[in-house]
Design an enzyme around this catalytic site. Structure first.
Site, mmCIF file in Angstrom:
data_model
loop_
_atom_site.group_PDB
_atom_site.id
_atom_site.type_symbol
_atom_site.label_atom_id
_atom_site.label_comp_id
_atom_site.label_asym_id
_atom_site.label_seq_id
_atom_site.Cartn_x
_atom_site.Cartn_y
_atom_site.Cartn_z
ATOM 1 N N ARG A 130 0.939 -1.381 0.114
ATOM 2 C CA ARG A 130 0.110 0.192 0.093
ATOM 3 C C ARG A 130 0.828 1.280 -0.017
ATOM 4 N NH1 ARG A 130 -3.160 -3.116 3.574
ATOM 5 N NH2 ARG A 130 -4.589 -3.976 2.632
ATOM 6 N N LYS A 235 7.942 22.811 -14.429
ATOM 7 C CA LYS A 235 7.099 21.871 -14.016
ATOM 8 C C LYS A 235 6.825 21.647 -12.681
ATOM 9 C CE LYS A 235 5.480 17.185 -14.874
ATOM 10 N NZ LYS A 235 5.739 16.020 -15.558
ATOM 11 N N HIS A 261 -0.098 12.956 -30.244
ATOM 12 C CA HIS A 261 -0.543 11.707 -29.854
ATOM 13 C C HIS A 261 -1.079 10.793 -31.156
ATOM 14 C CE1 HIS A 261 -2.610 8.795 -26.939
ATOM 15 N NE2 HIS A 261 -3.538 9.024 -28.050
HETATM 16 P P1 NAD Z 1 12.841 4.915 -21.992
HETATM 17 O O1 NAD Z 1 12.615 4.901 -20.482
HETATM 18 O O2 NAD Z 1 12.479 3.668 -22.815
HETATM 19 O O3 NAD Z 1 14.467 5.130 -22.369
HETATM 20 C C1 NAD Z 1 14.707 5.131 -23.782
HETATM 21 C C2 NAD Z 1 15.853 4.235 -24.133
HETATM 22 O O4 NAD Z 1 17.076 4.734 -23.429
HETATM 23 C C3 NAD Z 1 15.774 2.913 -23.286
HETATM 24 O O5 NAD Z 1 16.308 2.003 -24.228
HETATM 25 C C4 NAD Z 1 16.636 2.758 -22.245
HETATM 26 O O6 NAD Z 1 17.195 1.888 -21.746
HETATM 27 C C5 NAD Z 1 17.852 3.759 -22.759
HETATM 28 N N1 NAD Z 1 18.622 4.642 -21.875
HETATM 29 C C6 NAD Z 1 18.008 5.247 -20.553
HETATM 30 N N2 NAD Z 1 18.844 5.961 -20.078
HETATM 31 C C7 NAD Z 1 20.160 5.820 -20.715
HETATM 32 C C8 NAD Z 1 21.386 6.265 -20.634
HETATM 33 N N3 NAD Z 1 21.689 7.213 -19.805
HETATM 34 N N4 NAD Z 1 22.449 5.774 -21.660
HETATM 35 C C9 NAD Z 1 21.916 5.058 -22.381
HETATM 36 N N5 NAD Z 1 20.707 4.522 -22.617
HETATM 37 C C10 NAD Z 1 19.779 4.923 -21.781
HETATM 38 O O7 NAD Z 1 12.168 6.344 -22.618
HETATM 39 P P2 NAD Z 1 11.961 7.680 -22.207
HETATM 40 O O8 NAD Z 1 11.962 8.520 -23.284
HETATM 41 O O9 NAD Z 1 12.968 8.031 -20.982
HETATM 42 O O10 NAD Z 1 10.634 7.521 -21.552
HETATM 43 C C11 NAD Z 1 9.405 7.237 -22.045
HETATM 44 C C12 NAD Z 1 8.345 6.952 -21.260
HETATM 45 O O11 NAD Z 1 8.039 7.900 -20.460
HETATM 46 C C13 NAD Z 1 7.024 6.612 -21.877
HETATM 47 O O12 NAD Z 1 6.437 5.539 -21.562
HETATM 48 C C14 NAD Z 1 5.991 7.819 -21.476
HETATM 49 O O13 NAD Z 1 4.656 7.516 -21.357
HETATM 50 C C15 NAD Z 1 6.639 8.281 -19.942
HETATM 51 N N6 NAD Z 1 6.600 9.419 -19.654
HETATM 52 C C16 NAD Z 1 5.965 9.781 -18.502
HETATM 53 C C17 NAD Z 1 5.577 11.024 -18.055
HETATM 54 C C18 NAD Z 1 5.191 11.124 -16.675
HETATM 55 O O14 NAD Z 1 4.736 12.314 -16.328
HETATM 56 N N7 NAD Z 1 5.221 10.212 -15.833
HETATM 57 C C19 NAD Z 1 5.923 12.042 -18.887
HETATM 58 C C20 NAD Z 1 6.407 11.996 -20.027
HETATM 59 C C21 NAD Z 1 6.588 10.504 -20.528
HETATM 60 N N1 GLY Z 2 3.984 15.068 -18.695
HETATM 61 C C1 GLY Z 2 2.565 15.684 -18.392
HETATM 62 C C2 GLY Z 2 2.484 15.825 -16.645
HETATM 63 O O1 GLY Z 2 3.242 15.425 -16.100
HETATM 64 O O2 GLY Z 2 1.351 16.147 -16.563
#
Ligand code: NAD
Ligand code: GLY
Length: 378
Positions: A130, A235, A261
């Protein structure tokens, strides 16, 4: 115009959410201080590091050494890299591994990775026993400026991306900007689209600063730290005003995301079009659409497109080698966006650079005509 900070001490940005408030520490080499910072926050707590295979291969040993040096007991949960890990199956495995590692209520989950690991690890932390505290250690630019801050966690469903999740704030974010040195350039650029977004929403000075300094942001050093800190500050302010997106304030963070999107979904949320690349296209389109509505001068929209393109991001559907579906299919994908209400689209539009606003009543027919033009379908 904003000036770069000097390198040296980490920059601390606070997210003021009362008892759920936390610091975001930004700086080069902060991974080495991980143990010290975690021990100061939760003396005596054990840590379960959740990471993906790529990040673990590069940085897990360093993270574990820093924890051990501070006398912290740690275990590890490693998931496959990539969006597919944001699934029920992998979530179940992570939760069971956390329980098997005997992580207790007062212990910590440490999400070491990009947005995938942050969303997945954060959600597992929200539901195991939780609620376990989570420290986010973002390793992509996108995660450092966006996903690790603000508490959105979750996984994907067959019904759509991020459809299962929770608002669950971390207790600390540690953004080591040196980790971005190993990030593939395409991933770095994709994260940069989210950095530009903050300037376009409400900080024209920051956008101008990025136009002048983007090369230094890519190559590292104080400009990178400054860009990340400025993004996190923006942010943090937004999340503090509208933590659970019940008002309109947090919607502003979706600048470029509603158009984006549709293209991201059409490309199957795959590496044919990364999230940040879709945001870049969506942002250029949001400004072009705003110009068409007479909200801003066309030269402003062109300036936005020029900067994104200069950095190497796609700004038009035709910049991506993909057979895009027609305008009706793209509209159907846009309609799945969470900002559709009673048949009207909510878009983030702009009256200028740094002057974005939520437009809640956009006529879909107008958007369809615009999209049809964009994909050269008449
Ligand atoms: P990711 O986590 O898939 O990372 C991208 C790639 O880079 C992966 O292959 C990873 O293994 C690699 N990688 C990560 N760090 C590295 C480093 N320092 N050196 C080498 N390789 C590295 O992708 P992302 O773009 O970081 O995140 C995308 C995700 O984030 C999506 O699922 C999206 O929905 C989510 N997201 C969430 C929010 C939120 O507010 N929670 C906001 C935006 C996006
Ligand atoms: N990435 C959009 C939000 O955190 O609201």
């Amino acid at each position: 115009m904003t000036a770069p900070v000097r390198s040296g001490d980490p920059i601390i940005v606070n997210l003021p959410l009362g008892e759920r408030g936390y610091d975001i520490a930004i700086g080069r080499g902060l991974l080495a201080q991980l143990g010290k910072r975690v021990a100061a926050l939760r003396p005596g707590a054990a840590v379960a590091v959740v990471s993906d295979e790529n990040v673990a291969a590069r940085y897990l040993a360093q993270a574990e050494a820093a924890l051990t040096a501070a006398g912290i007991r740690s275990s590890r949960v490693i998931v496959p890299a990539g969006e597919a890990s944001k699934s029920w199956r992998v979530l179940e495995s992570v939760c069971e591994q956390l329980l098997a590692a005997k992580i207790e209520r007062g212990d910590l989950v440490l999400a070491l990775g990009g947005g995938v690991v942050g969303d997945l690890g954060g959600f597992a932390a929200a539901i195991v026993r939780r609620g376990l505290s989570v420290v986010q250690v973002p390793t992509t630019l996108l995660a450092q400026v966006d996903s690790s801050v603000g508490g959105k966690t979750g996984i994907n469903s067959v019904h759509g991306k991020n459809q299962i999740g929770a608002f669950y704030q971390p207790v600390l974010v540690i953004a080591d900007t040196a980790l971005l040195d190993t990030l593939p350039i395409r991933e770095f650029r994709a994260g940069y689209a989210e950095v530009v977004k903050y300037g376009l929403i409400s900080d024209a000075g920051f956008f101008a600063w990025l136009e002048a300094n983007w090369r230094d942001v890519l190559s590292g050093g104080p400009a990178r730290e400054h860009a990340i800190a400025t993004s996190c500050r923006a942010k943090a302010l937004t999340v503090a005003r509208d933590e659970r997106e019940t008002g309109t304030e947090r919607h502003l963070l979706n600048l470029g995301h509603t158009f984006g999107h549709a293209f991201e979904a059409a490309a199957g949320f795959s590496d044919r079009l990364l999230h940040g690349e879709a945001v870049a296209i969506g942002t250029a389109l949001a400004f072009a659409f705003s110009a068409r509505r007479g909200l801003l001068a066309p030269a402003e929209a062109e300036r936005v497109e020029r900067h994104l393109a200069t950095v190497g991001l796609p700004t038009k559907p035709s910049d991506v080698a993909f057979d895009w579906p027609g305008a009706d299919a793209l509209m159907a994908l846009m309609a799945q966006d969470k900002k559709v209400r009673r048949g009207k689209l909510t878009l983030i539009l702009a009256r200028g650079i740094g002057a974005s606003f939520v437009a809640p009543d956009v006529d879909p027919a107008e958007v369809r005509a615009f999209l049809a033009e964009q994909i050269a379908e008449r």
